[in-house]
Design an enzyme around this catalytic site. Structure first.
Site, PDB file in Angstrom:
ATOM      1  N   LYS A 186      29.344 -30.443  78.684  1.00 42.10           N
ATOM      2  CA  LYS A 186      29.451 -29.226  79.489  1.00 42.10           C
ATOM      3  C   LYS A 186      29.403 -27.990  78.581  1.00 42.10           C
ATOM      4  O   LYS A 186      29.485 -28.101  77.364  1.00 42.10           O
ATOM      5  CB  LYS A 186      30.734 -29.266  80.326  1.00 42.10           C
ATOM      6  CG  LYS A 186      30.862 -30.538  81.184  1.00 42.10           C
ATOM      7  CD  LYS A 186      29.802 -30.642  82.281  1.00 42.10           C
ATOM      8  CE  LYS A 186      29.534 -32.060  82.743  1.00 42.10           C
ATOM      9  NZ  LYS A 186      30.500 -32.695  83.601  1.00 42.10           N
TER      10      LYS A 186
HETATM   11  C1  LIG Z   1      30.813 -33.798  84.484  1.00 40.50           C
HETATM   12  C2  LIG Z   1      30.847 -33.727  85.958  1.00 40.50           C
HETATM   13  C3  LIG Z   1      31.914 -34.239  86.701  1.00 40.50           C
HETATM   14  C4  LIG Z   1      33.014 -35.041  86.124  1.00 40.50           C
HETATM   15  O1  LIG Z   1      33.635 -34.508  85.044  1.00 40.50           O
HETATM   16  P1  LIG Z   1      34.345 -35.478  83.952  1.00 40.50           P
HETATM   17  O2  LIG Z   1      35.106 -34.521  83.109  1.00 40.50           O
HETATM   18  O3  LIG Z   1      33.241 -36.177  83.238  1.00 40.50           O
HETATM   19  O4  LIG Z   1      35.220 -36.413  84.696  1.00 40.50           O
HETATM   20  C5  LIG Z   1      31.891 -34.058  88.064  1.00 40.50           C
HETATM   21  N1  LIG Z   1      30.897 -33.428  88.682  1.00 40.50           N
HETATM   22  C6  LIG Z   1      29.856 -32.937  88.006  1.00 40.50           C
HETATM   23  C7  LIG Z   1      28.772 -32.211  88.755  1.00 40.50           C
HETATM   24  C8  LIG Z   1      29.776 -33.088  86.626  1.00 40.50           C
HETATM   25  O5  LIG Z   1      28.710 -32.608  85.977  1.00 40.50           O
END
Ligand SMILES: *Cc1c(COP(=O)(O)O)cnc(C)c1O
Length: 379
Positions: A186
């Site tokens: 992210k």
């Molecule tokens: C990364 C992500 C998640 C989940 O996040 P985690 O920290 O990996 O559990 C949920 N929704 C979207 C759209 C994501 O990109």
């Protein structure tokens, strides 16, 4: 002598020396799990989101699950969401015992098509769960208007949208619940982690209990448990990393935007749109450019393109196949053909390298390599 170009991954976290030294300090401090840095990270996040109440968790997934529990959503309830997201989005709805109701995406934005949402509302609908895919915000005006008309809650899956804006306001700084992720892919990371922005009517103490076994402590030795909580607290090591990233996320996002603009300039010059490749929406105001994704034409073999690019030292990804055709979701009654836009985008989407440490020369390398590989595919 020409050196082999270094492998270019589709993304790479950028941790500065200050953060690395800060982590070492936390490790030496004697307090490494949830403590002062978690509190400091939550305060910094609250400031980032305009003073709203924020609680941190150990993943974006559990953050969303806890938000749904706080809304009281469970068996018999329906939650409207997009079929085009990381599968966590729909999985958390199942985790609380509710049913994810998919609504197809808009081809241009690749986000849930707000014009189709109202038709999916039933007497069982409790919430909307829109996803700001690749950091491009959904139509917040339309979705919140629908939520108001039908008395629905909104949980924004803003996992990819830290720093994105809607009408000049940061995603998370307004609206109902908003959930963010700090996974390493992210725009800002805490290694693993997430945070929930709470609306004014939500109980932050309940979020804390749901985060840690439902426990409330009182006095020096008192303890009670009144709700079934889970184990989702963020370590101070992770919080220290996240805090360091938050100081830099706006600069990261500005760098991503400039790289995205460089991609568009080259792809236009190489006439990718004329050769059947769909580019993302050109949004240089609201999006945090979490990803740059092209959608390949149906006659082009995506696996082959990925293989050829990999051989040229370029990493790519697929974010994401449409969820409703996964076996688990077919078992709920969904089937291929239900959401043609999401299926078509999911089948052709290709995530190209985009991260702040990339140089314009890297963008050039990717654009020319993709163009050459597409020529091999007859495009
Ligand atoms: C990364 C992500 C998640 C989940 O996040 P985690 O920290 O990996 O559990 C949920 N929704 C979207 C759209 C994501 O990109």
């Amino acid at each position: 002598m020409s050196a082999e170009p270094e492998f270019l991954p589709f993304t790479r976290p950028d941790l500065d020396e200050e953060t690395i030294a800060g982590v070492a300090e936390v490790l030496r401090s004697g307090w490494i799990t949830t403590g002062p840095w978690n509190a400091r990270f939550e305060q910094a996040l609250s400031a980032y989101f305009g003073g709203r109440v924020v609680r941190a968790f150990n993943s974006g997934t559990v953050t969303m699950e806890i938000a749904l529990r706080m809304m009281g959503i469970g068996p018999g309830d329906e939650v409207i969401t997009t079929p085009l997201s990381w599968v966590a989005t729909a999985n958390v709805v199942l985790s609380v015992g509710a049913r994810p109701v998919f609504v197809d995406v808009d081809v241009a934005t690749r986000n849930i098509d707000s014009a189709r949402v109202e038709a999916a509302v039933t007497a069982r609908t409790r919430a909307l769960l829109p996803v700001h895919l690749a950091g491009l915000p959904c139509d917040m005006d339309a979705l919140y208007a629908i939520a108001r008309r039908h008395g629905l809650r909104v949980l924004e899956d803003a996992a990819q949208a830290i720093g994105s804006t809607w009408r000049g306001q940061r995603i998370g700084s307004f609206g109902d619940f908003a959930s963010f992720s700090f996974h390493p892919n992210k725009n800002a990371t805490s290694i693993e982690g997430g945070c929930l922005v709470l609306p004014p009517d939500a109980d932050a103490a309940l979020a804390e209990r749901l985060r840690l076994q439902g426990v409330t402590r009182s006095g020096i030795d008192g303890m009670d448990v009144d709700v079934l909580g889970t184990k989702a607290n963020l370590t101070d090591v992770a919080a220290r990393v996240g805090w360091g990233q938050l100081q830099r996320v706006d600069a990261f996002n500005a760098g991503r935007r400039a790289l995205a603009q460089a991609y568009f300039a080259l792809f236009d010059a190489l006439d990718l749109p004329g050769r059947g490749v769909a580019l993302p929406l050109r949004d240089f105001t609201d999006s945090n450019w979490h990803m740059f994704q092209v959608v390949l034409p149906p006659d082009v073999n995506r696996a082959m393109v990925m293989q050829e690019l990999k051989a040229l030292g370029i990493g790519t990804g697929v974010h994401y196949p449409a969820m409703h055709v996964f076996a688990l979701y077919r078992s709920l009654g969904y089937k291929p053909g239900d959401f043609p836009h999401a299926e078509r985008i999911g089948a052709g989407t290709l995530t190209l390298p985009l991260f702040p440490a990339m140089r314009d020369a890297d963008v050039g390398r990717v654009a020319h390599a993709l163009s050459a590989v597409l020529r091999q595919c007859g495009r």
